[in-house]
Design an enzyme around this catalytic site. Structure first.
Site, PDB file in Angstrom:
ATOM      1  N   ALA A 340     -11.116 -23.273 -89.547  1.00 27.19           N
ATOM      2  CA  ALA A 340     -10.111 -22.311 -90.007  1.00 27.19           C
ATOM      3  C   ALA A 340      -9.457 -22.776 -91.308  1.00 27.19           C
ATOM      4  O   ALA A 340     -10.092 -23.415 -92.142  1.00 27.19           O
ATOM      5  CB  ALA A 340      -9.091 -22.055 -88.903  1.00 27.19           C
ATOM      6  N   SER A 341      -8.162 -22.509 -91.457  1.00 17.95           N
ATOM      7  CA  SER A 341      -7.483 -22.750 -92.738  1.00 17.95           C
ATOM      8  C   SER A 341      -7.235 -24.218 -93.042  1.00 17.95           C
ATOM      9  O   SER A 341      -6.749 -24.545 -94.135  1.00 17.95           O
ATOM     10  CB  SER A 341      -6.151 -21.993 -92.760  1.00 17.95           C
ATOM     11  N   THR A 342      -7.566 -25.123 -92.113  1.00 19.13           N
ATOM     12  CA  THR A 342      -7.343 -26.547 -92.383  1.00 19.13           C
ATOM     13  C   THR A 342      -8.196 -27.042 -93.542  1.00 19.13           C
ATOM     14  O   THR A 342      -7.888 -28.086 -94.133  1.00 19.13           O
ATOM     15  CB  THR A 342      -7.638 -27.400 -91.133  1.00 19.13           C
ATOM     16  N   ILE A 343      -9.249 -26.300 -93.885  1.00 16.48           N
ATOM     17  CA  ILE A 343     -10.137 -26.769 -94.960  1.00 16.48           C
ATOM     18  C   ILE A 343      -9.769 -26.173 -96.315  1.00 16.48           C
ATOM     19  O   ILE A 343     -10.442 -26.457 -97.309  1.00 16.48           O
ATOM     20  CB  ILE A 343     -11.615 -26.467 -94.616  1.00 16.48           C
ATOM     21  N   LYS A 344      -8.728 -25.375 -96.360  1.00 15.45           N
ATOM     22  CA  LYS A 344      -8.348 -24.749 -97.637  1.00 15.45           C
ATOM     23  C   LYS A 344      -7.987 -25.772 -98.719  1.00 15.45           C
ATOM     24  O   LYS A 344      -8.348 -25.586 -99.892  1.00 15.45           O
ATOM     25  CB  LYS A 344      -7.208 -23.760 -97.416  1.00 15.45           C
TER      26      LYS A 344
END
Length: 642
Positions: A340-344
């Site tokens: 999810a957004s943890t890799i943004k």
């Protein structure tokens, strides 16, 4: 008149007597000579052979199991030890094949032995020597020992022995980190036999002559050769019933080496406690970014490894394998989740490095994104969008999906794939645990090979927010967080710090040298890290509530992973969605921001938003490690930024 005749011929009788006496003497002499020859052969010529056979009936060589090495945490807390127990053991050769079933049935009735333990014993003696004793029941109580002693005469070949058995004093809190042991089975023996035949080295196989248990999971399995030690032997004299009368000679075994871990038991305990308090299934991994040492590795729900060391009952085993919560599953290293957004932040760094965007790049976010000439809308988590002007820093702070949909299309899957590989996605971290999974870092080639399909632009859009085909383990997420915390330097993650022999540190664990994976303009990394710091701060950070009034500075990124696809005309409603289809909550981060000492990844299954559920747990663990643990340095803690 009649002539007198002699009734007896004394001369003839004497002649016959002497003849018979000579014949008898010859026969007796011959028999005596034959007996003498036989005795000479037995006692002189074959003396050594029969002496050896005689001694073999009276004297036996017994292998002596070594003491298994201990496992301790970074502060010397004992995590795995050996305890003295009484075990009921059977020597198959002394019982006999015909009497085995009757003996097992009688013992089961006398000492309440579970049927699963009986079946495991039968399976074990099928492929191992019949002349050695094997345990059928461990951890006998004093009452059971006394009960068997009274009835011992009814069970030839069955004995009660004092043994050392593996014991895990902290039970389920550490099983997914350090692993467990169980009985050696047929597959274990076949593997050792095949290895011995291939190398023509039977040392390892002989080393298990007196061992009945072996490491099955985790560190217990990975470092089995070091923990096990070297087998010894003793020459013993036995009576006619096979009982030991005395020990004639002894070669002591060599104890296994102790393992000292990077792991902090206090932090591990705290992480378990926090997940249990909220009743969440999930995993937590904490890493020291300066060394790559794993400080905590938690998977919940869990189970007590001591159930397996003594032989688990059928009821307990069935309960574990049929549980919907899958307590046997190590979510920390085997669980693969959409990141999810943890890799943004990582994706932003790649885009900045390639010049696809810069800090001035802005887009409008109406709450959705569409590809050219395509009516499908990729929705932002915020239905009304984040405004008319969003740059990369703002998009990390507020987790703007629309910005990263657009960014991923600009980058393209090839550059995303190559860049994310540098952070360890799609590959194992190198952790000293065989069970670790690699996850999936998708690419054009991957989709062609595993799905026999071409790559579409829509696939790239989903990758931009860590969804689609992309999966990662909590361990990989912690590793990727540590790379950012450590200014782009990537260490090989390790649980074990050192081996120790007789209490003295002997050798460090060999591991990969630190690798500088983030190169180029350092300003872009600083930009990403500053944005992650502001994620934990008001007014707009998605983790601002979780880190409110924190006595330390931190950086992080929240994530909420969609588990079930939602149609274009549908709206996600957590109140009506089944529990198993609710979103996963994620958070990655590190602290203190200026001088990181701990990097954390939290994954909670079906818990909802990452900012409201995973981030508070990460904050409490950071606070515990940095402030409430006297053994940790806190001189570098900062209240705010200079």
């Amino acid at each position: 008149m009649y002539k007198k005749q002699a009734i007896k011929d004394y001369g003839r009788e004497i002649s016959i007597f002497y003849a018979r006496a000579v014949i008898a003497l010859i026969i007796v002499t011959g028999l005596l000579l034959l007996l003498f020859v036989r005795q000479f052969k037995l006692q002189v010529l074959n003396h050594e052979s029969y002496q050896t056979q005689s001694e073999n009936n009276r004297i036996r060589i017994r292998p002596v199991a070594p003491i298994r090495g201990l496992i301790l945490d970074r502060n010397g807390v004992l995590l795995a030890e050996n305890r003295s127990i009484f075990t009921l053991e059977i020597t198959p050769e002394l019982v006999g094949r015909k009497k085995m079933d009757a003996t097992l049935a009688s013992l089961s009735e006398l000492l309440a032995i579970d049927q699963k333990q009986v079946e495991e014993f039968k399976e074990q003696i099928k492929f191992r020597s019949k002349y050695k004793s094997y345990p059928i029941k461990s951890k006998l109580t004093e009452e059971q020992v006394a009960l068997f002693s009274v009835n011992r005469h009814l069970f030839p070949g069955v004995t009660v022995e004092a043994r050392l058995e593996r014991f895990y004093p902290h039970g389920e809190e550490l099983v997914h980190a350090i692993g467990r042991m169980a009985a050696i089975n047929k597959q274990d023996m076949e593997k050792m036999e095949q290895a011995a035949e291939a190398s023509q080295d039977f040392t390892e196989l002989k080393n298990y002559a007196a061992t009945t248990k072996i490491g099955k999971l985790g560190l217990e399995k990975y470092y089995e050769a070091l923990l096990h030690g070297t087998v010894g032997q003793e020459k013993v004299e036995t009576d006619v019933r096979g009982r030991i009368v005395r020990v004639l000679e002894r070669q002591d075994p060599v104890a296994g080496k102790n393992l000292h871990l990077h792991l902090d038991y206090g932090l591990q305990q705290k992480a378990n406690q926090l997940l249990k308090e909220v009743g969440a299934r999930g995993a937590i991994v904490a890493v020291d970014p300066e060394t790559g040492g794993v400080l905590a590795l938690v998977s919940q729900p869990s189970y007590d490894p001591n159930l397996f060391t003594g032989g688990i009952s059928q009821a307990n085993y069935s309960a574990l394998i049929t549980s919907e919560d899958r307590p046997l599953y190590n979510r920390a290293v085997q669980g693969t989740y959409a990141p999810a957004s943890t890799i943004k932040p990582h994706l932003a760094w790649i885009a900045l490095q390639h010049g696809v965007i810069d800090r001035k790049t802005r887009i409008a976010d109406p709450g959705w994104f569409s590809l050219p000439n395509n009516e499908h809308r990729y929705r932002d988590w915020k239905p009304w969008g984040h405004g008319a002007s969003m740059n990369v820093v703002d998009s990390i702070i507020q987790s703007c999906d629309t910005f990263f949909y657009d960014l991923s299309v600009r980058l393209g899957i090839n550059r995303i794939f190559e860049g994310m590989q540098q952070f360890g996605f799609g590959d194992k971290t190198g952790l000293d645990m065989i069970e670790e999974k690699a996850g999936i870092m998708p690419s054009r080639d991957w989709k062609k090979e595993y799905r026999s399909e071409s790559w579409y632009m829509g696939d790239t859009v989903n990758i931009g927010i860590g969804q689609g085909f992309w999966t990662a383990t909590p361990l990989q997420l912690a590793n990727a967080s540590a790379v950012l915390a450590n200014d782009g330097i990537r260490f090989q993650l390790q649980l074990v710090k050192e081996f120790a022999d007789n209490g003295a540190i002997e050798v460090n664990i060999p591991k990969m040298s630190p690798e500088q994976i983030v190169t180029g303009d350092g300003r872009w990394l600083d930009t990403v890290k500053m944005a992650m710091h502001q994620v934990t701060l008001p007014p707009l950070g998605t983790a601002k509530t979780a880190f409110e009034n924190a006595p330390f500075t931190a950086a992080g990124k929240t994530g909420t992973a969609q588990v079930k696809s939602i149609a274009q005309d549908e709206t996600y409603d957590a109140e009506t969605v089944e529990d198993r289809f609710k979103d996963n909550a994620l958070f990655i981060g590190y602290a203190p921001f200026e001088n990181p000492k701990i990097a954390i990844a939290v994954v909670m299954e079906n818990a909802g938003g990452g900012g409201g559920n995973a981030a508070p747990i990460a904050r409490q663990l950071m606070e515990y490690y940095l402030l409430n643990n006297d053994s940790k340095p806190n001189a570098n803690l900062q209240v705010g930024l200079e």
